[in-house]
Design a protein around this motif. Structure first.
Motif, PDB file in Angstrom:
ATOM      1  N   TYR A 143       0.869  -1.181   0.000  1.00  0.00           N
ATOM      2  CA  TYR A 143       0.000   0.000   0.000  1.00  0.00           C
ATOM      3  C   TYR A 143       0.903   1.227   0.000  1.00  0.00           C
ATOM      4  O   TYR A 143       1.330   1.704   1.064  1.00  0.00           O
ATOM      5  N   PRO A 144       1.259   1.762  -1.159  1.00  0.00           N
ATOM      6  CA  PRO A 144       2.187   2.905  -1.244  1.00  0.00           C
ATOM      7  C   PRO A 144       1.537   4.196  -0.762  1.00  0.00           C
ATOM      8  O   PRO A 144       0.319   4.262  -0.572  1.00  0.00           O
ATOM      9  N   PRO A 145       2.340   5.243  -0.563  1.00  0.00           N
ATOM     10  CA  PRO A 145       1.796   6.527  -0.123  1.00  0.00           C
ATOM     11  C   PRO A 145       0.663   7.020  -1.010  1.00  0.00           C
ATOM     12  O   PRO A 145       0.718   6.901  -2.237  1.00  0.00           O
ATOM     13  N   ASP A 146      -0.373   7.528  -0.372  1.00  0.00           N
ATOM     14  CA  ASP A 146      -1.569   8.094  -1.009  1.00  0.00           C
ATOM     15  C   ASP A 146      -2.491   7.051  -1.624  1.00  0.00           C
ATOM     16  O   ASP A 146      -3.501   7.402  -2.249  1.00  0.00           O
ATOM     17  N   SER A 147      -2.159   5.765  -1.467  1.00  0.00           N
ATOM     18  CA  SER A 147      -3.097   4.730  -1.915  1.00  0.00           C
ATOM     19  C   SER A 147      -4.082   4.441  -0.786  1.00  0.00           C
ATOM     20  O   SER A 147      -3.845   4.776   0.374  1.00  0.00           O
ATOM     21  N   ALA A 148      -5.205   3.824  -1.140  1.00  0.00           N
ATOM     22  CA  ALA A 148      -6.240   3.521  -0.151  1.00  0.00           C
ATOM     23  C   ALA A 148      -6.063   2.107   0.389  1.00  0.00           C
ATOM     24  O   ALA A 148      -5.709   1.180  -0.360  1.00  0.00           O
ATOM     25  N   LEU A 149      -6.292   1.942   1.679  1.00  0.00           N
ATOM     26  CA  LEU A 149      -6.352   0.602   2.242  1.00  0.00           C
ATOM     27  C   LEU A 149      -7.652  -0.056   1.782  1.00  0.00           C
ATOM     28  O   LEU A 149      -8.627   0.634   1.448  1.00  0.00           O
ATOM     29  N   PRO A 150      -7.706  -1.386   1.765  1.00  0.00           N
ATOM     30  CA  PRO A 150      -8.968  -2.056   1.413  1.00  0.00           C
ATOM     31  C   PRO A 150     -10.072  -1.648   2.380  1.00  0.00           C
ATOM     32  O   PRO A 150      -9.796  -1.248   3.521  1.00  0.00           O
TER      33      PRO A 150
END
Length: 234
Positions: free
Chosen positions: A20-27
């Motif tokens: 989960y890279p920076p600025d991505s959303a968690l599930p």
């Protein structure tokens, strides 16, 4: 460790590993609950822990997003993330951090050190010389670390030694790499001798200058004997 603690650790590891890279959303909460075989309440508690460390942020109506490591507020998490960056860059940043802490600590230690502290420092320096003569990198590294730990404790401030606690593994790895070079061992011993002499004198300004010179030597040796050497071999 509770279920929420365990899940928070799993999510942090996944973030640091780049899943989960920076600025991505968690599930979504439900999906995380199913994946980890825990309740939604456990997921909420785990995410709450990460929010408290500013590792993630909740955007109302959209979800939970990962923050860049430079916004995190938990030192251990930041150190773990930093260890994933380029080794040369990490080593140089670590020296910068050491300079900020150790220069001031050595200045304080000069006026607070005891005769017992000085005796310990002499023992550690003798161990460094012995290890250098024997070509024993591991013993040299340990004696080097013990010397600096003693300086930190000689400040008489219980918070100072704790500042380096999260950096422990990186400090060992960095010193192991540089101390394998004979010339670096020679340089290090000379600078540790100067630091010890300054602490013996009780002059705080002299002590600060001696430690700062040691940090300069450490940075120069890293660039000359490790980073440049690696580039030349590439």
């Amino acid at each position: 460790m509770s279920l929420s603690d365990d899940l928070a650790e799993q999510l942090l590891s996944a973030i640091i590993d780049g899943t989960y890279p920076p600025d991505s959303a968690l599930p979504p909460e439900g999906e995380l609950a199913d994946q980890s075989s825990v309740s939604r309440l456990t997921v909420r508690e785990a995410v709450k822990q990460l929010r408290a460390q500013n590792v993630v942020r909740v955007v109302r109506g959209r979800g939970t997003y990962v923050n860049p490591p430079d916004r995190w507020t938990a030192l251990e998490a930041v150190v773990r993330a930093a260890s994933r960056s380029s080794h040369a860059s990490l080593s140089e940043r670590l020296i910068e951090a050491r300079r900020l802490i150790e220069n001031g600590a050595t200045e304080l230690a000069a006026v607070r050190r005891s005769e017992h502290d000085l005796a310990e420092l002499r023992e550690h320096l003798a161990a460094m010389r012995e290890a250098a003569d024997a070509g024993d990198t591991e013993q040299f590294v340990q004696a080097d670390i013990d010397f600096h730990d003693t300086v930190m404790r000689a400040t008489g401030n219980l918070f100072v030694p704790l500042l380096f606690e999260p950096f422990g593994p990186m400090l060992v790895e960095g010193r192991r790499e540089t101390s394998a070079v004979p010339q670096i061992r020679v340089n290090a011993i000379a600078h540790h001798e100067a630091v010890l002499a300054a602490l013996e004198s009780g002059d705080p300004e002299q002590a600060r200058r001696a430690m700062d010179a040691h940090m300069n030597q450490t940075a120069d040796d890293l660039r000359t004997h490790v980073i440049k050497a690696a580039a030349d071999r590439a």
